[in-house]
Enzyme design. Sequence first.
Site, PDB file in Angstrom:
ATOM      1  N   ASN A   9       0.864  -1.179   0.000  1.00 34.28           N
ATOM      2  CA  ASN A   9       0.000   0.000   0.000  1.00 34.28           C
ATOM      3  C   ASN A   9       0.901   1.229   0.000  1.00 34.28           C
ATOM      4  OD1 ASN A   9      -1.806   2.042   0.521  1.00 34.28           O
ATOM      5  ND2 ASN A   9      -2.234   1.419   2.632  1.00 34.28           N
ATOM      6  N   LYS A  11       0.011   4.267  -0.186  1.00 28.80           N
ATOM      7  CA  LYS A  11      -0.660   5.415   0.442  1.00 28.80           C
ATOM      8  C   LYS A  11      -0.532   6.655  -0.451  1.00 28.80           C
ATOM      9  CE  LYS A  11       0.419   3.350   4.867  1.00 28.80           C
ATOM     10  NZ  LYS A  11       0.152   3.452   6.278  1.00 28.80           N
ATOM     11  N   HIS A  96      -9.537   0.833   4.810  1.00 31.30           N
ATOM     12  CA  HIS A  96      -8.248   0.984   5.509  1.00 31.30           C
ATOM     13  C   HIS A  96      -8.453   1.860   6.747  1.00 31.30           C
ATOM     14  CE1 HIS A  96      -4.134   2.197   6.371  1.00 31.30           C
ATOM     15  NE2 HIS A  96      -3.753   1.132   5.677  1.00 31.30           N
ATOM     16  N   GLU A  98      -6.850   4.221   7.947  1.00 33.26           N
ATOM     17  CA  GLU A  98      -6.644   5.666   7.740  1.00 33.26           C
ATOM     18  C   GLU A  98      -7.899   6.295   7.136  1.00 33.26           C
ATOM     19  OE1 GLU A  98      -2.947   5.353   5.613  1.00 33.26           O
ATOM     20  OE2 GLU A  98      -1.956   4.774   7.481  1.00 33.26           O
ATOM     21  N   GLU A 168      -5.410  -5.469  10.340  1.00 35.77           N
ATOM     22  CA  GLU A 168      -4.389  -4.449  10.570  1.00 35.77           C
ATOM     23  C   GLU A 168      -4.684  -3.745  11.892  1.00 35.77           C
ATOM     24  OE1 GLU A 168      -2.454  -3.169   6.680  1.00 35.77           O
ATOM     25  OE2 GLU A 168      -4.241  -1.951   6.876  1.00 35.77           O
ATOM     26  N   GLY A 174       2.363   1.742  10.900  1.00 42.64           N
ATOM     27  CA  GLY A 174       3.294   2.862  10.801  1.00 42.64           C
ATOM     28  C   GLY A 174       3.974   3.195  12.119  1.00 42.64           C
ATOM     29  N   SER A 214       3.422  -2.613  10.273  1.00 40.22           N
ATOM     30  CA  SER A 214       4.879  -2.619  10.450  1.00 40.22           C
ATOM     31  C   SER A 214       5.536  -3.932  10.011  1.00 40.22           C
ATOM     32  CB  SER A 214       5.243  -2.261  11.898  1.00 40.22           C
ATOM     33  OG  SER A 214       4.769  -0.960  12.211  1.00 40.22           O
TER      34      SER A 214
HETATM   35  C1  PEP Z   1      -0.764  -0.118   5.915  1.00 42.09           C
HETATM   36  O1  PEP Z   1      -0.801   1.068   5.614  1.00 42.09           O
HETATM   37  O2  PEP Z   1      -1.654  -0.878   5.488  1.00 42.09           O
HETATM   38  C2  PEP Z   1       0.321  -0.598   6.767  1.00 42.09           C
HETATM   39  C3  PEP Z   1       0.256  -1.818   7.226  1.00 42.09           C
HETATM   40  O3  PEP Z   1       1.344   0.286   7.020  1.00 42.09           O
HETATM   41  P1  PEP Z   1       2.779  -0.069   7.708  1.00 42.09           P
HETATM   42  O4  PEP Z   1       3.285  -1.325   7.070  1.00 42.09           O
HETATM   43  O5  PEP Z   1       3.625   1.119   7.387  1.00 42.09           O
HETATM   44  O6  PEP Z   1       2.535  -0.246   9.166  1.00 42.09           O
END
Ligand code: PEP
Length: 251
Positions: A9, A11, A96, A98, A168, A174, A214
Site C-alpha cells: 500500500n 498510500k 483501511h 486511515e 491491521e 506505521g 509494520s
Molecule cells: C498499511 O498502511 O496498510 C500498513 C500496514 O502500514 P505499515 O506497514 O507502514 O505499518
Amino acid sequence: MRRPIIAGNWKMYKTLGDSVATAVALKSLVANANHCEVIVAPVFTALKSVADRLEGSNVKVAAQDCAAEKNEGAFTGEVAAFMLRDAGCSHVIVGHSERRQYYAETDTSVNRKAQAAVTAGLNAIVCVGEDLTQREEGIAENVVRGQITGGLRELTGSDLDRIIVAYEPVWAIGTGHTATPEQAQEMHAFIRRVFAERHSESAADKLRILYGGSVKPDNIAELMKQPDIDGALVGGASLNADSFAQIINYK
Ligand code: PEP
C-alpha cells in the site's frame, strides 16, 4: 491450499514517475516469486501507467479505495470500481484504518464499497482492526467481529471468492510495533471462525487473511509461519522496491 498474497500500500506517496519507476524495479526483482501473489497499490493518478508497465508480469495492481456507488453519476471526486478495473486494477483496498480514521469510513460504507468492487469484477481487500484503547479494554475481538459482519453484510456465494481480509491492528500501522506472530495468529484464527459461522466452513477455509502493521523484511518470515496468516499488507516497507522485494521473497 491458500496462495499467499503480499500487497504493498503506497498510500499518498510517490509521483507518477516515482510510482512507475518503483513498479518497474519491483517487477524484475520478483519475477521468480511464484509462491505468492504480488500486488502494488499506487495513488489513483498512477494506476493506469503502473498497470500498463506491469502488464504480463506477476505483479498486480490495486486501488486504495473506490466509490460506494456502483454506477457512474454526479459524485464529484469519486472513482467507481468499474473505472478502476478499466484502468487495469484487479484489486481494491477498502476500509483501511486511515480512511476510517480521517475520512469517516464506516462498516456501512465499507460494505457498499466491497459490493461495488465485487460487482465490477475486482477483488476487495477489506481492512479490519482494533485500536490500542480497544485492545487494552479487551474488546479487540468484538470490534473485529463487528467490522467483519458489518463490512461483509449481504455478500454471499461466489462474491466471497473475491473477498480478502486484511487484519491491521491500528496500533501497529506505521508505528514500528508489529503484533507478535502469536497475537496476529490468534486474531486471524478468530476472523476465520467468524467467517465460518456467518458463511460456511468451506468459504472460511478458502478465505485469505493478510496481516498488516509494520511488516518488514526481518519479521515477515515468522509471521508467515502462522497457519492462519496468508500474506501481508505492507505500507512503509513497500515504498522501496528492494525492501518490498525482500519481504516478497521471504522464503
Ligand atoms: C498499511 O498502511 O496498510 C500498513 C500496514 O502500514 P505499515 O506497514 O507502514 O505499518
